[in-house]
Design a protein around this motif. Structure first.
Motif, PDB file in Angstrom:
ATOM      1  N   GLY A  17       3.935 -17.861  26.824  1.00 14.89           N
ATOM      2  CA  GLY A  17       4.242 -16.903  26.156  1.00 14.89           C
ATOM      3  C   GLY A  17       6.157 -16.924  25.951  1.00 14.89           C
ATOM      4  N   ASN A  18       6.638 -15.942  24.626  1.00 20.50           N
ATOM      5  CA  ASN A  18       8.488 -16.867  25.034  1.00 20.50           C
ATOM      6  C   ASN A  18       8.482 -15.606  25.994  1.00 20.50           C
ATOM      7  OD1 ASN A  18       9.128 -17.457  22.700  1.00 20.50           O
ATOM      8  ND2 ASN A  18       7.617 -16.167  21.625  1.00 20.50           N
ATOM      9  N   PRO A  19       8.331 -15.009  26.996  1.00 25.38           N
ATOM     10  CA  PRO A  19       9.065 -14.659  28.231  1.00 25.38           C
ATOM     11  C   PRO A  19       8.608 -16.268  28.993  1.00 25.38           C
ATOM     12  CG  PRO A  19       7.293 -12.759  27.327  1.00 25.38           C
ATOM     13  CD  PRO A  19       7.547 -13.880  26.783  1.00 25.38           C
ATOM     14  N   GLY A  20       7.930 -16.383  28.848  1.00 25.80           N
ATOM     15  CA  GLY A  20       7.372 -17.597  30.450  1.00 25.80           C
ATOM     16  C   GLY A  20       7.978 -18.479  30.302  1.00 25.80           C
ATOM     17  N   VAL A  21       8.982 -19.303  29.078  1.00 26.91           N
ATOM     18  CA  VAL A  21      10.327 -20.145  28.150  1.00 26.91           C
ATOM     19  C   VAL A  21      11.298 -19.165  29.085  1.00 26.91           C
ATOM     20  CG1 VAL A  21      10.542 -21.781  26.594  1.00 26.91           C
ATOM     21  CG2 VAL A  21       8.498 -21.397  26.797  1.00 26.91           C
ATOM     22  N   ALA A  22      11.872 -18.262  28.704  1.00 32.92           N
ATOM     23  CA  ALA A  22      13.112 -17.671  28.918  1.00 32.92           C
ATOM     24  C   ALA A  22      13.005 -17.279  30.164  1.00 32.92           C
ATOM     25  CB  ALA A  22      13.055 -16.398  28.051  1.00 32.92           C
ATOM     26  N   GLN A  23      12.020 -16.751  31.461  1.00 34.88           N
ATOM     27  CA  GLN A  23      11.825 -17.048  32.696  1.00 34.88           C
ATOM     28  C   GLN A  23      12.090 -18.634  33.721  1.00 34.88           C
ATOM     29  OE1 GLN A  23      12.436 -14.651  34.628  1.00 34.88           O
ATOM     30  NE2 GLN A  23      13.025 -16.027  36.561  1.00 34.88           N
ATOM     31  N   THR A  24      11.716 -20.083  32.754  1.00 35.61           N
ATOM     32  CA  THR A  24      11.761 -20.681  33.195  1.00 35.61           C
ATOM     33  C   THR A  24      13.063 -21.292  32.593  1.00 35.61           C
ATOM     34  OG1 THR A  24       9.834 -21.665  32.899  1.00 35.61           O
ATOM     35  CG2 THR A  24      10.723 -23.490  33.080  1.00 35.61           C
ATOM     36  N   VAL A  25      13.981 -21.313  32.072  1.00 34.64           N
ATOM     37  CA  VAL A  25      15.379 -21.286  31.516  1.00 34.64           C
ATOM     38  C   VAL A  25      16.373 -20.885  32.222  1.00 34.64           C
ATOM     39  CG1 VAL A  25      17.072 -21.321  29.590  1.00 34.64           C
ATOM     40  CG2 VAL A  25      14.863 -21.492  29.285  1.00 34.64           C
ATOM     41  N   LYS A  26      15.711 -19.325  32.361  1.00 30.51           N
ATOM     42  CA  LYS A  26      17.095 -18.581  33.926  1.00 30.51           C
ATOM     43  C   LYS A  26      17.013 -19.306  34.165  1.00 30.51           C
ATOM     44  CE  LYS A  26      18.413 -14.151  34.007  1.00 30.51           C
ATOM     45  NZ  LYS A  26      17.816 -12.211  33.237  1.00 30.51           N
ATOM     46  N   SER A  27      15.660 -19.398  35.625  1.00 30.60           N
ATOM     47  CA  SER A  27      16.004 -20.194  36.428  1.00 30.60           C
ATOM     48  C   SER A  27      16.139 -21.040  36.932  1.00 30.60           C
ATOM     49  CB  SER A  27      14.152 -19.298  37.311  1.00 30.60           C
ATOM     50  OG  SER A  27      13.676 -19.799  36.617  1.00 30.60           O
ATOM     51  N   THR A  28      16.530 -22.645  36.231  1.00 29.85           N
ATOM     52  CA  THR A  28      16.382 -23.906  36.172  1.00 29.85           C
ATOM     53  C   THR A  28      17.290 -24.415  35.760  1.00 29.85           C
ATOM     54  OG1 THR A  28      14.056 -23.716  35.510  1.00 29.85           O
ATOM     55  CG2 THR A  28      15.419 -25.444  35.387  1.00 29.85           C
TER      56      THR A  28
ATOM     57  N   SER B 210      -6.617  10.896  14.584  1.00 22.41           N
ATOM     58  CA  SER B 210      -6.847  10.637  16.353  1.00 22.41           C
ATOM     59  C   SER B 210      -7.381   9.905  16.480  1.00 22.41           C
ATOM     60  CB  SER B 210      -7.801  12.126  16.883  1.00 22.41           C
ATOM     61  OG  SER B 210      -8.234  11.760  17.613  1.00 22.41           O
ATOM     62  N   GLY B 211      -7.164   8.824  17.263  1.00 27.59           N
ATOM     63  CA  GLY B 211      -7.901   7.726  17.778  1.00 27.59           C
ATOM     64  C   GLY B 211      -7.223   6.665  18.450  1.00 27.59           C
ATOM     65  N   THR B 212      -7.789   5.300  17.866  1.00 28.92           N
ATOM     66  CA  THR B 212      -7.184   4.166  19.211  1.00 28.92           C
ATOM     67  C   THR B 212      -7.114   3.082  18.166  1.00 28.92           C
ATOM     68  OG1 THR B 212      -7.735   5.218  21.265  1.00 28.92           O
ATOM     69  CG2 THR B 212      -7.235   2.844  20.598  1.00 28.92           C
ATOM     70  N   LEU B 213      -6.398   2.475  18.177  1.00 32.95           N
ATOM     71  CA  LEU B 213      -5.795   0.800  17.674  1.00 32.95           C
ATOM     72  C   LEU B 213      -5.458   0.218  18.482  1.00 32.95           C
ATOM     73  CD1 LEU B 213      -3.449   1.716  14.027  1.00 32.95           C
ATOM     74  CD2 LEU B 213      -6.824   1.056  14.818  1.00 32.95           C
ATOM     75  N   ASN B 214      -6.509  -1.210  18.189  1.00 26.74           N
ATOM     76  CA  ASN B 214      -5.979  -2.155  19.440  1.00 26.74           C
ATOM     77  C   ASN B 214      -6.222  -3.682  18.811  1.00 26.74           C
ATOM     78  OD1 ASN B 214      -7.096  -0.889  22.167  1.00 26.74           O
ATOM     79  ND2 ASN B 214      -9.081  -1.040  22.014  1.00 26.74           N
ATOM     80  N   ALA B 215      -4.969  -4.368  19.298  1.00 22.54           N
ATOM     81  CA  ALA B 215      -4.044  -5.340  19.109  1.00 22.54           C
ATOM     82  C   ALA B 215      -4.052  -6.133  20.021  1.00 22.54           C
ATOM     83  CB  ALA B 215      -3.218  -5.708  17.749  1.00 22.54           C
ATOM     84  N   SER B 216      -4.193  -7.526  19.749  1.00 22.93           N
ATOM     85  CA  SER B 216      -3.208  -9.167  20.404  1.00 22.93           C
ATOM     86  C   SER B 216      -3.244 -10.083  19.598  1.00 22.93           C
ATOM     87  CB  SER B 216      -4.564  -9.776  21.620  1.00 22.93           C
ATOM     88  OG  SER B 216      -6.064 -10.269  20.428  1.00 22.93           O
ATOM     89  N   GLY B 217      -2.366 -10.909  20.494  1.00 20.72           N
ATOM     90  CA  GLY B 217      -1.577 -11.741  19.727  1.00 20.72           C
ATOM     91  C   GLY B 217      -0.034 -12.373  19.870  1.00 20.72           C
ATOM     92  N   SER B 218       0.531 -12.269  18.744  1.00 22.88           N
ATOM     93  CA  SER B 218       1.640 -13.351  18.859  1.00 22.88           C
ATOM     94  C   SER B 218       2.973 -12.184  19.806  1.00 22.88           C
ATOM     95  CB  SER B 218       2.128 -13.477  17.023  1.00 22.88           C
ATOM     96  OG  SER B 218       4.123 -13.156  17.368  1.00 22.88           O
ATOM     97  N   SER B 219       3.204 -13.089  20.614  1.00 28.00           N
ATOM     98  CA  SER B 219       4.068 -12.744  21.432  1.00 28.00           C
ATOM     99  C   SER B 219       5.771 -12.546  20.913  1.00 28.00           C
ATOM    100  CB  SER B 219       4.999 -13.347  22.688  1.00 28.00           C
ATOM    101  OG  SER B 219       4.884 -15.109  22.648  1.00 28.00           O
TER     102      SER B 219
END
Length: 370
Positions: free
Chosen positions: A233-244, A56-65
């Protein structure tokens, strides 16, 4: 294949809005007994409901997209194994993940490259364990109406991203795509604005595969041509490609696939044009020999069916934890990623670890102590 060890800065990240998770306190106390470390890749700690005690408890993480999609899938599935545990994975990039880990605000950090020497002082007095969790392709995602099955050689990619190749009907692109009608559409580069492991590994590929054509170096941040469009992030680049229309960007394949983007086949060391996929990434990683700390680099690999822009990602953990419960939770969750979690990868366009490397990572779980 001997994969080369590289100690270079890398980062990739984005907020995990889909999970609506907010990073909070790094741990949660519990009277539950600690789980034991994994003893093998077939049944690591946390790999099944019977492999560890109830926690029981919580793990927090951040980092790589790059890890984002995998972490989302794994967190959801892990809830069935440990229903009283919560795992939060936020983005922000590999660099942010490492900074957060050094500052003690997260329990583990996702990173696509080892800690660079210029950050080493931030971890003074700490032993950091590297747990490789996956490999996968960096795709050349593009938006070009009427053109499918695009092929690109390393030298051509280097010319495009250095700004020397400016239109889609450039002779270099035509040479890679014999018989294909290519428009005169201007090329728009979609690149990362944040310190990115995807950037570092992509430019490492260009540096190794097209050294005479690529002069911008390899790092987590690059001075791109001024006309490039940068996104987070990867999603940001993907959105730029998709919309351009006319855009091309380097995006991890799982994100490109989820975004419905067209992706190019890339010429590998053997001279074959290979499409990004879980199988072609596995072929690139098949002969990996990791350093003792389990770091390695998977770009520009040998092998007739190897995708040449394959990279890797680790979860970084302090070997010494503040309490037994945090240590137990980390063993359980990382054990799950290295066990049943590996089965989730191929369905999202990523590749599981080679079994020998997975076994080494599982054995390392015992190094997490309190």
């Amino acid at each position: 294949m001997q994969l080369r060890y590289r100690q270079q800065v890398a980062a990739a990240g984005v907020s995990v809005a889909a999970l609506a998770l907010v990073l909070g306190a790094c741990s949660s106390s519990s009277s539950s007994p600690p789980a034991s470390g994994g003893s093998g890749s077939s049944a690591p700690a946390g790999g099944s409901s019977s492999s560890s005690a109830s926690l029981s408890g919580t793990l927090n993480a951040s980092g790589s997209s790059f890890q984002l999609t995998f972490q989302q899938e794994a967190i959801s599935a892990f809830k069935q194994v440990q229903p009283n545990m919560t795992v939060n994975y936020g983005g922000g990039g590999s660099g942010k993940g490492r900074t957060d880990l050094a500052g003690g605000t997260v329990n583990f950090a996702g990173s696509d490259s080892p800690i660079p020497s210029k950050e080493a002082s931030e971890f003074s007095g700490k032993t950091i364990l590297y747990f490789p969790v996956m490999v996968g392709p960096i795709s050349m995602a593009y938006n070009l109406s009427g053109v499918s099955n695009l092929k690109l050689s390393p030298a051509t990619i280097a010319g495009i991203f250095s700004g020397k190749i400016k239109t889609w009907n450039d002779p270099a692109i035509k040479a890679d795509n014999s018989g294909v009608s290519l428009p005169s559409t201007p090329i728009t580069l979609a690149v990362r604005s944040d310190s990115s492991g995807t950037t570092q590994n992509f430019t490492l590929f260009l540096q190794d595969a097209a050294p005479s054509a690529w002069t911008l170096g390899s790092d987590s941040t690059i001075k791109w041509p001024s006309s490039a469009r940068a996104a987070s992030g990867n999603p940001g680049v993907a959105q730029t490609v998709k919309s351009t229309p006319g855009a091309i960007g380097y995006v991890d394949y799982a994100t490109a696939k989820a975004s419905g983007l067209s992706v190019a086949s890339v010429k590998n060391k053997s001279g074959a044009f290979i499409a990004p996929s879980a199988d072609s990434a596995s072929a690139a990683a098949a002969g990996v020999t990791a350093k003792p700390d389990l770091t390695f680099a998977a770009v520009w690999a040998d092998g007739a069916s190897a995708y040449p822009i394959t990279y890797q990602s680790w979860d970084l953990v302090n070997a010494k934890q503040p309490n037994a419960n945090d240590a137990a939770m980390l063993k359980a969750y990382l054990g799950y990623l290295l066990g049943d979690g590996q089965k989730l990868l191929s369905q999202i366009g990523l590749a599981p670890l080679p079994s020998s490397l997975d076994q080494q990572a599982v054995a390392q779980l015992s190094k997490i102590t309190s």
